[in-house]
Write an enzyme that holds these catalytic residues in place. Structure first.
Site, PDB file in Angstrom:
ATOM      1  N   CYS A 192     -55.370 -26.364  36.139  1.00 59.87           N
ATOM      2  CA  CYS A 192     -56.669 -26.385  35.258  1.00 59.87           C
ATOM      3  C   CYS A 192     -56.537 -27.012  34.057  1.00 59.87           C
ATOM      4  O   CYS A 192     -57.319 -27.144  33.413  1.00 59.87           O
ATOM      5  CB  CYS A 192     -57.092 -24.850  35.192  1.00 59.87           C
ATOM      6  SG  CYS A 192     -57.296 -24.025  36.763  1.00 59.87           S
ATOM      7  N   ASN A 217     -64.730 -20.559  37.893  1.00 59.90           N
ATOM      8  CA  ASN A 217     -63.602 -21.489  37.429  1.00 59.90           C
ATOM      9  C   ASN A 217     -63.415 -22.472  38.340  1.00 59.90           C
ATOM     10  O   ASN A 217     -63.123 -22.542  39.346  1.00 59.90           O
ATOM     11  CB  ASN A 217     -62.227 -20.538  37.497  1.00 59.90           C
ATOM     12  CG  ASN A 217     -61.003 -21.255  37.209  1.00 59.90           C
ATOM     13  OD1 ASN A 217     -61.110 -22.718  37.079  1.00 59.90           O
ATOM     14  ND2 ASN A 217     -59.782 -20.568  36.988  1.00 59.90           N
ATOM     15  N   HIS A 259     -61.131 -23.903  28.863  1.00 61.05           N
ATOM     16  CA  HIS A 259     -61.165 -23.692  30.263  1.00 61.05           C
ATOM     17  C   HIS A 259     -61.752 -22.407  30.627  1.00 61.05           C
ATOM     18  O   HIS A 259     -61.655 -21.536  30.163  1.00 61.05           O
ATOM     19  CB  HIS A 259     -59.735 -23.738  30.778  1.00 61.05           C
ATOM     20  CG  HIS A 259     -59.724 -23.369  32.354  1.00 61.05           C
ATOM     21  ND1 HIS A 259     -60.648 -24.082  33.289  1.00 61.05           N
ATOM     22  CD2 HIS A 259     -59.053 -22.741  33.330  1.00 61.05           C
ATOM     23  CE1 HIS A 259     -60.497 -23.634  34.399  1.00 61.05           C
ATOM     24  NE2 HIS A 259     -59.376 -22.601  34.300  1.00 61.05           N
TER      25      HIS A 259
HETATM   26  N1  COA Z   1     -63.282  -6.380  43.344  1.00 56.73           N
HETATM   27  C1  COA Z   1     -62.936  -5.273  43.169  1.00 56.73           C
HETATM   28  N2  COA Z   1     -61.566  -4.694  43.172  1.00 56.73           N
HETATM   29  C2  COA Z   1     -60.678  -5.721  42.955  1.00 56.73           C
HETATM   30  C3  COA Z   1     -61.022  -7.238  43.067  1.00 56.73           C
HETATM   31  C4  COA Z   1     -62.296  -7.591  43.280  1.00 56.73           C
HETATM   32  N3  COA Z   1     -62.732  -8.827  43.551  1.00 56.73           N
HETATM   33  N4  COA Z   1     -59.897  -7.745  42.802  1.00 56.73           N
HETATM   34  C5  COA Z   1     -58.804  -6.996  42.805  1.00 56.73           C
HETATM   35  N5  COA Z   1     -59.443  -5.657  42.552  1.00 56.73           N
HETATM   36  C6  COA Z   1     -58.709  -4.235  42.373  1.00 56.73           C
HETATM   37  C7  COA Z   1     -57.270  -4.464  42.640  1.00 56.73           C
HETATM   38  O1  COA Z   1     -57.072  -4.480  44.080  1.00 56.73           O
HETATM   39  C8  COA Z   1     -56.779  -3.235  41.832  1.00 56.73           C
HETATM   40  O2  COA Z   1     -56.969  -2.309  42.547  1.00 56.73           O
HETATM   41  P1  COA Z   1     -55.947  -0.920  42.427  1.00 56.73           P
HETATM   42  O3  COA Z   1     -55.797  -0.335  41.010  1.00 56.73           O
HETATM   43  O4  COA Z   1     -56.491   0.018  43.288  1.00 56.73           O
HETATM   44  O5  COA Z   1     -54.798  -1.587  42.927  1.00 56.73           O
HETATM   45  C9  COA Z   1     -57.608  -3.083  40.715  1.00 56.73           C
HETATM   46  O6  COA Z   1     -58.918  -4.241  40.977  1.00 56.73           O
HETATM   47  C10 COA Z   1     -57.057  -3.720  39.326  1.00 56.73           C
HETATM   48  O7  COA Z   1     -56.596  -4.961  39.811  1.00 56.73           O
HETATM   49  P2  COA Z   1     -55.859  -6.141  38.630  1.00 56.73           P
HETATM   50  O8  COA Z   1     -55.497  -7.320  39.204  1.00 56.73           O
HETATM   51  O9  COA Z   1     -55.063  -5.563  37.715  1.00 56.73           O
HETATM   52  O10 COA Z   1     -57.443  -6.457  37.944  1.00 56.73           O
HETATM   53  P3  COA Z   1     -57.783  -7.050  36.390  1.00 56.73           P
HETATM   54  O11 COA Z   1     -58.320  -6.345  35.495  1.00 56.73           O
HETATM   55  O12 COA Z   1     -56.461  -8.014  36.052  1.00 56.73           O
HETATM   56  O13 COA Z   1     -58.471  -8.522  36.923  1.00 56.73           O
HETATM   57  C11 COA Z   1     -58.547 -10.746  37.531  1.00 56.73           C
HETATM   58  C12 COA Z   1     -58.335  -9.300  37.857  1.00 56.73           C
HETATM   59  C13 COA Z   1     -58.182 -11.659  38.505  1.00 56.73           C
HETATM   60  C14 COA Z   1     -60.067 -10.883  37.251  1.00 56.73           C
HETATM   61  C15 COA Z   1     -57.901 -10.978  35.927  1.00 56.73           C
HETATM   62  O14 COA Z   1     -56.417 -10.626  36.030  1.00 56.73           O
HETATM   63  C16 COA Z   1     -57.923 -12.308  35.401  1.00 56.73           C
HETATM   64  O15 COA Z   1     -59.049 -12.780  35.412  1.00 56.73           O
HETATM   65  N6  COA Z   1     -56.748 -12.905  35.281  1.00 56.73           N
HETATM   66  C17 COA Z   1     -56.856 -14.400  34.807  1.00 56.73           C
HETATM   67  C18 COA Z   1     -56.997 -15.057  36.052  1.00 56.73           C
HETATM   68  C19 COA Z   1     -57.133 -16.720  35.413  1.00 56.73           C
HETATM   69  O16 COA Z   1     -57.538 -16.978  34.455  1.00 56.73           O
HETATM   70  N7  COA Z   1     -56.918 -17.460  36.618  1.00 56.73           N
HETATM   71  C20 COA Z   1     -57.097 -18.949  36.494  1.00 56.73           C
HETATM   72  C21 COA Z   1     -56.281 -19.492  35.818  1.00 56.73           C
HETATM   73  S1  COA Z   1     -56.674 -21.070  35.706  1.00 56.73           S
END
Ligand code: COA
Length: 313
Positions: A114, A270, A240
Site C-alpha cells: 500500500c 482500502n 493511505h
Molecule cells: N465483523 C464482525 N466481527 C469481526 C469482524 C467483522 N468484519 N472481523 C473481526 N471480527 C471479530 C473478531 O473475530 C474478534 O472476535 P472475538 O473477540 O470473538 O475473537 C473481534 O471482532 C475483534 O477482532 P480484532 O481483529 O481484534 O478487531 P480490531 O478491533 O483489531 O479490528 C481491523 C480489526 C482489521 C478492523 C483492525 O485491526 C484494522 O483495521 N487493522 C489495520 C488494518 C489495515 O490497516 N490494513 C491495511 C494495511 S495496508
C-alpha cells in the site's frame, strides 16, 4: 532542489457499489461493526471486463487530458499495484498500448504494497532526472476484489477496487522531501503467489494497526526535518486510506488538527496503492487544494513498507 509538482490528476472507480449490508450477506458482520472499527461504508468492486489495467488506463487518460501535454513530453510511466491482471504485461504496458503513448520510454509496475504510490513518486523523480523530458505518468491501480478471501471477515470487509493517476513535472524550485523504508519479510500482511492455495490477502489486523500508528508519525517527522518545515506549515495530510481510526490516531499523535487530514475511506475502503492518488483527485475536484499549499502524503502496508513525500501543490 528539484522537486515534483503534480500537474493533473484523474481517477476511475468501478461502478459496482458494495455496501456493508451487502458484505453482511457474505460473512458474519454488520454495518455497525464495520463503520465503528474502520469508518468504511461502501467499497467498489470490478465487474465483467473491469480490471486493474482497465481502471488504470481510464484514470491515466483523464489525467493526461487534464494536463494538456503532448505524450511526446512524457519521460516515464509507472504503475503501482499489488493486483495487476497478470504478472505481464504490466498495468503500465496496458496504458502504453491502450492510449497509444510513445514507445521509447520506460513502462513498468512496482509493488511496495500500500506504499506503492509513494515509492512510485520517488522512482519517477529519479527517472525524470535521467530522461530529459519534463513529465511522467504515475498510476496506482488495484483490483483487490480478485485477491480477497471472502471467507475471512477480518480482511474481506476492508478492501476495494479503483485507480488514481497523476501527471508530475520535475521543477527546479519545488520543495520536495521523501522517506521510504521497510521492515522486510514480515508475514503480518502477505499475499500468496499466483496459483498457490494462499493467493489472497492475509493480515494480522492489530499488528498492522500498531505498525501504522507508530511509523506514520515518525515518517512525517523525518519529512519535516528534511524540508526544514514545521507541522504548522503543512496544509494537508493525505494518508493511505486503510482505517479511519488509524488516521485519527496519527492526527492525535502528531498534535495536528483533524481537519487537515483528508478522508474518503468511507466511500472506497482500502484501495492499496490507488488510495492516495484517488484522494488527491477528489481533493482537486472539491477545490480543496490551493496553489502553493504544502502536502504530506504517507502510505504504509504490506512488506511491511512505509513511504512518505512532502510536495508543494
Ligand atoms: N465483523 C464482525 N466481527 C469481526 C469482524 C467483522 N468484519 N472481523 C473481526 N471480527 C471479530 C473478531 O473475530 C474478534 O472476535 P472475538 O473477540 O470473538 O475473537 C473481534 O471482532 C475483534 O477482532 P480484532 O481483529 O481484534 O478487531 P480490531 O478491533 O483489531 O479490528 C481491523 C480489526 C482489521 C478492523 C483492525 O485491526 C484494522 O483495521 N487493522 C489495520 C488494518 C489495515 O490497516 N490494513 C491495511 C494495511 S495496508
Amino acid at each position: 532542489m528539484k522537486g515534483l509538482k503534480i500537474v493533473a490528476t484523474g481517477r476511475c472507480i468501478p461502478s459496482k457499489v458494495v455496501t456493508n449490508e451487502d458484505m453482511s450477506r457474505i460473512v458474519e458482520t454488520s454495518d455497525e461493526w464495520i463503520r465503528t472499527r474502520t469508518g468504511i461504508e461502501t467499497r467498489h468492486f470490478c465487474q465483467g471486463e473491469e480490471s486493474a489495467s482497465s481502471l488504470a488506463v481510464e484514470a491515466a487518460r483523464i489525467a493526461l487530458e487534464r494536463a494538456g501535454i503532448s505524450p511526446e513530453e512524457l519521460g516515464a510511466c509507472v504503475g503501482c499495484t499489488v493486483s495487476a491482471d497478470s504478472a505481464a504485461p504490466t498495468v503500465a504496458c496496458a496504458i502504453q498500448r491502450d492510449l497509444g503513448l510513445p514507445q521509447g520510454i520506460p513502462y513498468f509496475d512496482l509493488n511496495a504494497g500500500c506504499s506503492g504510490f509513494l515509492y512510485g513518486l520517488h522512482v519517477t523523480r529519479g527517472l525524470l532526472f535521467q530522461s530529459g523530458k519534463p513529465y511522467a505518468l504515475l498510476v496506482g491501480a488495484e483490483s483487490l476484489s480478485r485477491i480477497i478471501n471472502f471467507q475471512d471477515r477480518g480482511t474481506c470487509i476492508l478492501f476495494g477496487d479503483g485507480a488514481g493517476a497523476v501527471v508530475v513535472r520535475l521543477e527546479e524550485d519545488a520543495p520536495y522531501a521523501h522517506d521510504l523504508g521497510a521492515e522486510g519479510g514480515s508475514d503480518v500482511i502477505y499475499i500468496g503467489g499466483f496459483g498457490s492455495d494462499e493467493a489472497y490477502i492475509h493480515m494480522e489486523g492489530q499488528k498492522t494497526f500498531r505498525f501504522a500508528v507508530e511509523k506514520v508519525p515518525q515518517c512525517v517527522h523525518r519529512l519535516l526535518e528534511e524540508s526544514g518545515l514545521s507541522l504548522e506549515d503543512i496544509d494537508w495530510f493525505v494518508l493511505h486510506q486503510a482505517n479511519k481510526r488509524i488516521i485519527d490516531r496519527v492526527a492525535k499523535r502528531l498534535g495536528a488538527p483533524e481537519e487537515k487530514f483528508f478522508e474518503n475511506i468511507q466511500h472506497y475502503g482500502n484501495t492499496s496503492a490507488a488510495s492516495i492518488p484517488i484522494a488527491l483527485d477528489e481533493m482537486v475536484e472539491k477545490g480543496l487544494l490551493k496553489k502553493g499549499q504544502k502536502i504530506v502524503c504517507v502510505g504504509f502496508g504490506a512488506g511491511l513498507t512505509w513511504g512518505g513525500a512532502l510536495l508543494e501543490w
